[in-house]
Structures are given as structure tokens and as C-alpha cells.
Design a protein around this motif. Structure first.
Motif, PDB file in Angstrom:
ATOM      1  N   GLU A  88       0.877  -1.170   0.000  1.00  0.00           N
ATOM      2  CA  GLU A  88       0.000   0.000   0.000  1.00  0.00           C
ATOM      3  C   GLU A  88       0.911   1.216   0.000  1.00  0.00           C
ATOM      4  OE1 GLU A  88      -1.476   3.381   1.488  1.00  0.00           O
ATOM      5  OE2 GLU A  88      -0.685   2.114   3.102  1.00  0.00           O
ATOM      6  N   LEU A  89       0.815   2.050  -1.050  1.00  0.00           N
ATOM      7  CA  LEU A  89       1.798   3.094  -1.310  1.00  0.00           C
ATOM      8  C   LEU A  89       1.514   4.434  -0.625  1.00  0.00           C
ATOM      9  CD1 LEU A  89       2.563   2.499  -5.106  1.00  0.00           C
ATOM     10  CD2 LEU A  89       4.079   2.041  -3.163  1.00  0.00           C
ATOM     11  N   GLY A  90       0.688   4.436   0.401  1.00  0.00           N
ATOM     12  CA  GLY A  90       0.503   5.650   1.174  1.00  0.00           C
ATOM     13  C   GLY A  90      -0.875   6.263   1.067  1.00  0.00           C
ATOM     14  N   ASP A  91      -1.196   7.116   2.048  1.00  0.00           N
ATOM     15  CA  ASP A  91      -2.508   7.744   2.181  1.00  0.00           C
ATOM     16  C   ASP A  91      -3.624   6.710   2.238  1.00  0.00           C
ATOM     17  OD1 ASP A  91      -1.272  10.162   2.307  1.00  0.00           O
ATOM     18  OD2 ASP A  91      -2.000  10.918   0.383  1.00  0.00           O
ATOM     19  N   LEU A  92      -3.444   5.756   3.117  1.00  0.00           N
ATOM     20  CA  LEU A  92      -4.469   4.735   3.345  1.00  0.00           C
ATOM     21  C   LEU A  92      -5.720   5.368   3.934  1.00  0.00           C
ATOM     22  CD1 LEU A  92      -5.183   1.684   3.406  1.00  0.00           C
ATOM     23  CD2 LEU A  92      -4.111   1.590   5.680  1.00  0.00           C
ATOM     24  N   ILE A  93      -5.543   6.418   4.726  1.00  0.00           N
ATOM     25  CA  ILE A  93      -6.659   7.107   5.369  1.00  0.00           C
ATOM     26  C   ILE A  93      -6.615   8.591   5.026  1.00  0.00           C
ATOM     27  CG2 ILE A  93      -7.025   5.533   7.301  1.00  0.00           C
ATOM     28  CD1 ILE A  93      -5.068   7.239   8.931  1.00  0.00           C
ATOM     29  N   VAL A 123       3.516   1.965   3.046  1.00  0.00           N
ATOM     30  CA  VAL A 123       4.329   3.163   2.872  1.00  0.00           C
ATOM     31  C   VAL A 123       3.584   4.329   3.530  1.00  0.00           C
ATOM     32  CG1 VAL A 123       5.422   4.704   1.204  1.00  0.00           C
ATOM     33  CG2 VAL A 123       5.208   2.255   0.686  1.00  0.00           C
ATOM     34  N   LEU A 124       4.275   5.116   4.305  1.00  0.00           N
ATOM     35  CA  LEU A 124       3.630   6.254   4.959  1.00  0.00           C
ATOM     36  C   LEU A 124       3.366   7.367   3.950  1.00  0.00           C
ATOM     37  CD1 LEU A 124       5.407   6.764   8.399  1.00  0.00           C
ATOM     38  CD2 LEU A 124       3.101   5.918   7.968  1.00  0.00           C
ATOM     39  N   GLY A 125       2.112   7.842   3.919  1.00  0.00           N
ATOM     40  CA  GLY A 125       1.754   9.021   3.144  1.00  0.00           C
ATOM     41  C   GLY A 125       1.476  10.186   4.067  1.00  0.00           C
ATOM     42  N   ASN A 126       1.449  11.382   3.520  1.00  0.00           N
ATOM     43  CA  ASN A 126       1.230  12.556   4.349  1.00  0.00           C
ATOM     44  C   ASN A 126      -0.112  12.518   5.075  1.00  0.00           C
ATOM     45  OD1 ASN A 126       0.754  12.965   1.365  1.00  0.00           O
ATOM     46  ND2 ASN A 126      -0.494  14.662   2.131  1.00  0.00           N
ATOM     47  N   HIS A 127      -1.145  11.946   4.462  1.00  0.00           N
ATOM     48  CA  HIS A 127      -2.443  11.872   5.132  1.00  0.00           C
ATOM     49  C   HIS A 127      -2.452  10.828   6.252  1.00  0.00           C
ATOM     50  CE1 HIS A 127      -5.074  14.614   2.846  1.00  0.00           C
ATOM     51  NE2 HIS A 127      -4.222  14.385   1.859  1.00  0.00           N
ATOM     52  N   CYS A 128      -1.566   9.849   6.165  1.00  0.00           N
ATOM     53  CA  CYS A 128      -1.492   8.833   7.222  1.00  0.00           C
ATOM     54  C   CYS A 128      -1.086   9.447   8.553  1.00  0.00           C
ATOM     55  CB  CYS A 128      -0.495   7.735   6.845  1.00  0.00           C
ATOM     56  SG  CYS A 128      -0.911   6.810   5.359  1.00  0.00           S
ATOM     57  N   VAL A 129      -0.341  10.555   8.492  1.00  0.00           N
ATOM     58  CA  VAL A 129       0.163  11.177   9.719  1.00  0.00           C
ATOM     59  C   VAL A 129      -0.280  12.635   9.819  1.00  0.00           C
ATOM     60  CG1 VAL A 129       2.104   9.631  10.070  1.00  0.00           C
ATOM     61  CG2 VAL A 129       2.368  11.554   8.498  1.00  0.00           C
ATOM     62  N   ASP A 130      -1.438  12.928   9.209  1.00  0.00           N
ATOM     63  CA  ASP A 130      -2.002  14.270   9.347  1.00  0.00           C
ATOM     64  C   ASP A 130      -2.513  14.496  10.756  1.00  0.00           C
ATOM     65  OD1 ASP A 130      -4.552  16.172   9.137  1.00  0.00           O
ATOM     66  OD2 ASP A 130      -3.192  16.685   7.493  1.00  0.00           O
ATOM     67  N   ILE A 203      13.757  -3.040  -6.258  1.00  0.00           N
ATOM     68  CA  ILE A 203      12.520  -2.299  -6.493  1.00  0.00           C
ATOM     69  C   ILE A 203      12.300  -1.380  -5.289  1.00  0.00           C
ATOM     70  CG2 ILE A 203      10.017  -2.437  -6.789  1.00  0.00           C
ATOM     71  CD1 ILE A 203      11.439  -3.535  -9.175  1.00  0.00           C
ATOM     72  N   VAL A 204      11.921  -0.124  -5.551  1.00  0.00           N
ATOM     73  CA  VAL A 204      11.717   0.861  -4.481  1.00  0.00           C
ATOM     74  C   VAL A 204      10.246   1.256  -4.428  1.00  0.00           C
ATOM     75  CG1 VAL A 204      12.292   3.183  -3.669  1.00  0.00           C
ATOM     76  CG2 VAL A 204      14.071   1.737  -4.707  1.00  0.00           C
ATOM     77  N   PHE A 205       9.725   1.390  -3.211  1.00  0.00           N
ATOM     78  CA  PHE A 205       8.357   1.857  -2.983  1.00  0.00           C
ATOM     79  C   PHE A 205       8.406   3.191  -2.236  1.00  0.00           C
ATOM     80  CE2 PHE A 205       7.955  -2.885  -2.703  1.00  0.00           C
ATOM     81  CZ  PHE A 205       7.324  -3.058  -3.931  1.00  0.00           C
ATOM     82  N   ALA A 206       7.631   4.168  -2.727  1.00  0.00           N
ATOM     83  CA  ALA A 206       7.603   5.492  -2.110  1.00  0.00           C
ATOM     84  C   ALA A 206       6.186   6.049  -2.201  1.00  0.00           C
ATOM     85  CB  ALA A 206       8.589   6.427  -2.808  1.00  0.00           C
ATOM     86  N   HIS A 207       5.905   7.075  -1.425  1.00  0.00           N
ATOM     87  CA  HIS A 207       4.624   7.774  -1.576  1.00  0.00           C
ATOM     88  C   HIS A 207       4.833   9.043  -2.398  1.00  0.00           C
ATOM     89  CE1 HIS A 207       0.566   9.091  -0.964  1.00  0.00           C
ATOM     90  NE2 HIS A 207       0.999  10.247  -0.469  1.00  0.00           N
ATOM     91  N   GLN A 239       5.324   4.645  -6.973  1.00  0.00           N
ATOM     92  CA  GLN A 239       4.977   5.751  -6.081  1.00  0.00           C
ATOM     93  C   GLN A 239       3.531   6.180  -6.316  1.00  0.00           C
ATOM     94  OE1 GLN A 239       8.141   8.406  -7.324  1.00  0.00           O
ATOM     95  NE2 GLN A 239       7.226   8.745  -9.323  1.00  0.00           N
ATOM     96  N   GLY A 240       3.008   7.005  -5.398  1.00  0.00           N
ATOM     97  CA  GLY A 240       1.628   7.467  -5.489  1.00  0.00           C
ATOM     98  C   GLY A 240       1.563   8.975  -5.391  1.00  0.00           C
ATOM     99  N   HIS A 241       0.672   9.486  -4.537  1.00  0.00           N
ATOM    100  CA  HIS A 241       0.613  10.881  -4.108  1.00  0.00           C
ATOM    101  C   HIS A 241      -0.091  11.817  -5.080  1.00  0.00           C
ATOM    102  CE1 HIS A 241       1.545  14.103  -1.444  1.00  0.00           C
ATOM    103  NE2 HIS A 241       2.508  14.644  -2.166  1.00  0.00           N
ATOM    104  N   SER A 242       0.242  11.795  -6.375  1.00  0.00           N
ATOM    105  CA  SER A 242      -0.371  12.759  -7.297  1.00  0.00           C
ATOM    106  C   SER A 242      -1.635  12.215  -7.951  1.00  0.00           C
ATOM    107  CB  SER A 242       0.633  13.212  -8.362  1.00  0.00           C
ATOM    108  OG  SER A 242       1.063  12.139  -9.157  1.00  0.00           O
ATOM    109  N   HIS A 243      -2.009  10.968  -7.648  1.00  0.00           N
ATOM    110  CA  HIS A 243      -3.305  10.377  -7.992  1.00  0.00           C
ATOM    111  C   HIS A 243      -3.481  10.046  -9.473  1.00  0.00           C
ATOM    112  CE1 HIS A 243      -5.722  11.638  -4.162  1.00  0.00           C
ATOM    113  NE2 HIS A 243      -4.463  11.324  -3.885  1.00  0.00           N
ATOM    114  N   GLN A 244      -2.512  10.337 -10.320  1.00  0.00           N
ATOM    115  CA  GLN A 244      -2.649  10.116 -11.751  1.00  0.00           C
ATOM    116  C   GLN A 244      -1.604   9.131 -12.264  1.00  0.00           C
ATOM    117  OE1 GLN A 244      -5.174  11.607 -13.465  1.00  0.00           O
ATOM    118  NE2 GLN A 244      -5.812  12.543 -11.540  1.00  0.00           N
ATOM    119  N   ASN A 245      -1.982   8.376 -13.303  1.00  0.00           N
ATOM    120  CA  ASN A 245      -0.989   7.567 -13.996  1.00  0.00           C
ATOM    121  C   ASN A 245       0.107   8.464 -14.555  1.00  0.00           C
ATOM    122  OD1 ASN A 245      -1.985   4.640 -14.281  1.00  0.00           O
ATOM    123  ND2 ASN A 245      -3.807   5.794 -14.915  1.00  0.00           N
ATOM    124  N   ASP A 246       1.352   8.092 -14.323  1.00  0.00           N
ATOM    125  CA  ASP A 246       2.466   8.808 -14.937  1.00  0.00           C
ATOM    126  C   ASP A 246       3.674   7.884 -14.945  1.00  0.00           C
ATOM    127  OD1 ASP A 246       3.768  10.834 -16.229  1.00  0.00           O
ATOM    128  OD2 ASP A 246       4.040  12.105 -14.468  1.00  0.00           O
TER     129      ASP A 246
END
Length: 300
Positions: A88-93, A123-130, A203-207, A239-246
Motif C-alpha cells: 500500500e503506497l501511502g494515504d491509506l486514510i 508506505v507512509l503518506g502525508n495523510h497517514c500522519v495528518d 525495487i523501491v516503494f515510495a509515496h 509511487q503514489g501521491h499525485s493520484h494520476q498515472n504517470d
């Protein structure tokens, strides 16, 4: 192709043979394809990102409550495809008004997520620790560290944590601006040593993104990329965060940004994926719903 692909219906997959790209679905009948895939020695893992689960009304294009139903669909696909692990690449909540409410969001969505697979990575996302501290989030999901590495079937995997301010202070309880994402010096030193110590492909995983210089990028991502490139071992960064395929290729490394699960209403707006890695490092990303497909050959 994958934007309208319905789950459980496999898309056409691409393979390299004698330097040529071969679409196996065009040359093999379904039974031959199934036999070939079953006998291939691959590592398989599942990816989801940016679920932003919260028991609250939609905000713009984000449909927070619907992620539970979307996750159920992804779970059914993962049960069929049997990945070795799930990331899970971040911002689970999403953000909550209090710690208790946030923990309830996390308990609710993780109850569903943890039922999918015993071997999971967060992976920790910014919303996970808001609203939560890192130790509170990690304690609830049962993960010891926010950044670490592990080996699986001949490959080395790295989980990064970019939820630090420029001054090195970790994100916690609304003490940060989401645009100020950084990997601190201690984590950079750890990353360099970790990559030096492995003889495996990585392989690297990031948010937060390591390939852009806009608000969605890690501020010191050039320093991170230098370490990754210097190792000559990294195949891809998911990676995730920007919500769009890239997708960007920098220094011979694929930086693949995954579509967010929270965006849009209805299962047709879902997004998740299965990744297969060949022993030679060739990667096949089979995306479902809004997640794109990719196939990358290991460069000599």
C-alpha cells in the motif's frame, strides 16, 4: 487499454524474445498462455495507493467512503492472482477531526486490507500522519519501521519514508505543509548502505514522487535519485501521491506513479495492479480499471 479493463479479464501481456516485443495473447491460445504463465518462475506482488478512506461525504472528486467497496473488488482480484505480497503506497486514510476518529478510520480500512494477504507492506503518506503520529499508525497496522528493506525470491525491495520536513522533523499531528516532503540525511545514509550491501536487483516503494520538482515531489529527490542510480541495481520506483498515472525514465530507472483508488465514484473509477517480475528483471504491470499497463525489459 487498461482504463476500461474489467477485473478478472487479463489484458494482453508483452514479453521480450530475441530482442523483439511479443504480445503473447496474439500468438498463444488461452490454454497455452495459462500454461506458459503457470510455469514461468516469477515474483508477483499487488499494489494499491491513495485509498484515503474516511467516513465522510465526498470532497471534490474524492469519494472517501467508496474505497471500502473498491478495495473489496481489488481483494477479489488479488485472491485470484495470488500475489506473494501486497504493498500500500501511502494515504491509506484521510484526515480526521481527532486522533480517536482517525484511529477508527484506520482500524476500519485495515481490517479489510489485512484480510487480503498476510504479507503486507505500508508506505507512509502525508495523510497517514495528518492527525496521527507515525508510531500510532505503524502500531495499528503492525509494522515496525517506516523505512526498511526486505528480500523476496532473489529481489531486494526498499520502502522509503518521505514524511519529514526540511528541518528533519517527522510529520505528525498537522505540524507540516504537505508540499514540504523530504528524505532526511539519516535515511539517505541508510539507503546508500542498504543498496551497497545487496547483490540483488532492487525495487523501491515510495509515496511522494521522486521524479518531479513540483508540489508532489520530494524536495531533495535529486539526492535520492543519485543514490539509486549510483547503485546500478534499481529497476523501478513505484509511487503514489499525485493520484494520476504517470511514467518517467531517469538514469535508466522507471519511475511509475500509480492511479489513486479514492478518485471518482463507482467501481469503474477504481485502480489497482498486479506486478510480475521475471528472474532477469523484466517487469509486467497488469493494471485494472483506471490503472495503466506497462512492460519493461531489463536493460543490459
Amino acid at each position: 487499454m487498461s482504463k476500461d479493463k474489467h477485473p478478472t479479464q487479463p489484458g494482453r501481456r508483452a514479453f521480450l524474445k530475441n530482442g523483439a516485443l511479443v504480445l503473447t495473447a496474439a500468438s498463444l491460445n488461452p490454454s497455452q498462455l495459462l500454461h506458459a504463465e503457470e510455469n514461468a518462475k516469477r515474483l508477483r506482488f499487488g499494489l494499491v495507493t491513495d485509498l484515503h478512506y474516511a467516513d465522510k461525504p465526498p470532497g471534490g472528486s474524492r469519494h472517501y467512503r467508496e474505497t471500502l467497496h473498491k478495495l473489496e473488488e481489488a481483494s477479489n482480484q488479488f485472491q485470484q492472482d495470488q500475489p506473494d505480497f501486497i504493498v500500500e503506497l501511502g494515504d491509506l486514510i484521510d484526515a480526521a477531526s481527532s486522533v480517536d476518529v482517525e484511529l477508527n478510520y484506520l482500524k476500519t480500512v485495515n481490517r479489510e486490507f489485512s484480510a487480503i494477504c498476510k504479507n503486507r507492506h505500508y508506505v507512509l503518506g502525508n495523510h497517514c500522519v495528518d492527525t496521527l503520529k507515525k508510531e500510532e499508525f505503524l502500531g495499528e497496522v503492525g509494522q515496525e519501521k517506516s523505512y526498511y528493506s526486505f528480500d523476496r525470491d532473489g529481489f531486494h525491495f526498499v520502502v522509503l519514508d518521505s514524511c519529514f520536513r526540511s528541518d528533519g522533523v517527522p510529520y505528525a499531528r498537522k505540524n507540516f505543509q504537505w508540499t514540504d516532503a523530504n528524505i532526511p540525511a539519516a535515511e539517505l545514509e541508510w539507503l546508500k548502505a542498504d543498496l551497497n550491501a545487496t547483490d540483488k536487483q532492487v525495487i523501491v516503494f515510495a509515496h511522494q514522487r521522486l521524479d518531479v520538482n513540483n508540489n508532489h515531489g520530494v524536495k531533495n529527490n535529486a539526492a535520492v535519485r543519485k543514490i539509486l542510480e549510483s547503485s546500478s541495481k534499481v529497476l523501478a520506483v513505484f509511487q503514489g501521491h499525485s493520484h494520476q498515472n504517470d511514467l518517467n525514465e531517469i538514469g535508466g530507472i522507471h519511475y511509475c506513479t500509480m492511479v489513486a483508488m479514492v478518485e471518482g465514484s463507482g467501481t469503474e473509477s477504481n485502480g489497482y495492479s498486479i506486478i510480475d517480475i521475471e528472474p532477469n528483471g523484466t517487469i509486467h504491470l497488469n493494471g485494472f480499471r483506471n490503472q495503466k499497463d506497462y512492460n519493461w525489459a531489463r536493460q543490459a
